[in-house]
Design an enzyme around this catalytic site. Structure first.
Site, PDB file in Angstrom:
ATOM      1  CB  SER A  19     -13.576 -14.780   4.228  1.00  0.00           C
ATOM      2  OG  SER A  19     -13.212 -13.743   5.110  1.00  0.00           O
ATOM      3  CE1 TYR A 155       1.466 -17.442   2.859  1.00  0.00           C
ATOM      4  CE2 TYR A 155       2.490 -19.603   2.933  1.00  0.00           C
ATOM      5  CZ  TYR A 155       1.381 -18.800   3.086  1.00  0.00           C
ATOM      6  OH  TYR A 155       0.179 -19.359   3.466  1.00  0.00           O
ATOM      7  CE  LYS A 162      -1.776 -21.510   5.030  1.00  0.00           C
ATOM      8  NZ  LYS A 162      -3.115 -21.656   5.661  1.00  0.00           N
ATOM      9  CE  LYS A 192      -7.194  -6.000  -3.870  1.00  0.00           C
ATOM     10  NZ  LYS A 192      -7.605  -5.560  -2.570  1.00  0.00           N
TER      11      LYS A 192
END
Ligand code: NAD
Ligand code: 0WE
Length: 267
Positions: A19, A155, A162, A192
């Site tokens: 994370s 996205y 966002k 990733k």
């Protein structure tokens, strides 16, 4: 080594060691910060508790950010355990997977609601409670992505969420300036992580950005260092900003011709 000596803060959004929130946590811990953690659900408990223990965290609690009572609860517990805080990290985002592929025009009302609730409203909800724990001012950092500004195929509704998040950063920065609390976003290049691994075509876009960006791909450590700056007194009057940590991808108008195909002579 001690930029954060005597400083305390809460981290929302650690799911595992990959994370972005964990990269930020390690950077903060290395500088002497005391960290409390909140994670999304029971299933993540066995992942997050050992990570929290490894940075001597005094506080680890579950909190689903869609639940106001759960948010109240986690801040009540955090205040009891940690007293005041100096910073908060918001690294939380979610849209139903079916919204992250296919036609944007098919975005569902429910998908939109969930994406905006978890990925944008949660920052406002957390900032409101954090303010009560920041009597000496503080610094809040959230994570955003370039898809807020420019179309990034697939996205989709996350780009809209966002964009709303980045606008919320500016409105919060204005409002919480009165309380000497700064609010900023980091616009990270693709990395990733768990959230990224569920995305079709992610590997290809990671590779593309690595080719186009002047400094190539970025990692959790790069974002951690930038967050360190924004959360520290070094950024004393920086607020309402979106700081790119993207290897310079956002400045490019076209890729270097050497990475492009199409060299064969046209008919
Ligand atoms: P991640 O999966 O490790 O983190 C996302 C977190 O959101 C997880 O910990 C998850 O549990 C949490 N979350 C989701 N729904 C929640 C809920 N209802 N309540 C509480 N928590 C919830 O992935 P990551 O890539 O580290 O994502 C962190 C942030 O970084 C996100 O805001 C993401 O949009 C942003 N970001 C990621 C990238 C990337 O390429 N990985 C790039 C730019 C920005
Ligand atoms: O913000 C993100 C990821 C956000 C995300 C990811 C998932 C996957 C699993 C939100 N919700 C979900 N829901 C799921 O069910 N990024 C910046 C990483 C990302 O996601 C993309 C990207 C990139 C980059 C989606 C499509 C295209 C590019």
């Amino acid at each position: 080594m001690t930029l954060f000596a005597g400083k305390k803060g809460l981290i929302f959004g650690v799911a595992n060691k990959n994370s972005i929130a964990w990269g930020i946590s390690q950077a903060l811990y290395d500088q002497g910060a005391e960290l409390g953690f909140s994670y999304a659900g029971e299933i993540l408990k066995k992942r997050v508790e050992p990570l929290a223990a490894s940075v001597n965290s005094p506080f680890v609690e579950e909190c689903d950010v869609t639940d106001d009572a759960a948010i109240d609860d986690v801040f009540t517990k955090a205040a009891a355990q940690m007293g005041t805080i100096d910073f908060l990290v918001h690294a939380v985002a979610f849209a139903p997977s079916e919204e992250l592929s296919g036609r944007f025009v098919n975005t569902s009302r429910n998908g939109f609601r969930i994406a905006l609730d978890i990925s944008c409203y949660s920052l406002i909800a957390l900032a409101r409670r954090a303010r009560e724990m920041m009597p000496n001012g503080g610094s809040i950092v959230t994570l955003t992505y370039y898809g807020a500004e420019k179309v990034t195929p697939n996205y989709n509704v996350m780009g809209v969420a966002k964009a709303a998040l980045e606008s919320s950063v500016r409105y919060l920065a204005w409002d919480l300036g009165k309380d000497r609390i700064r609010v900023n976003a980091i616009s990270a290049g693709p990395i990733k992580t768990l959230a990224a691994s569920g995305v079709s075509g992610f590997r290809k876009s990671l590779h593309y950005v690595g080719q186009v960006a002047p400094m190539g791909n970025v990692d959790q450590g790069d974002v951690g260092n930038a967050a360190l700056f924004l959360l520290s007194d070094m950024a004393s009057v920086i607020t309402g900003e979106v700081l790119y940590v993207d290897g310079g991808y956002n400045i490019m108008g076209a890729p270097d011709p050497s990475i492009m195909g199409g060299d064969a002579k046209e008919e």
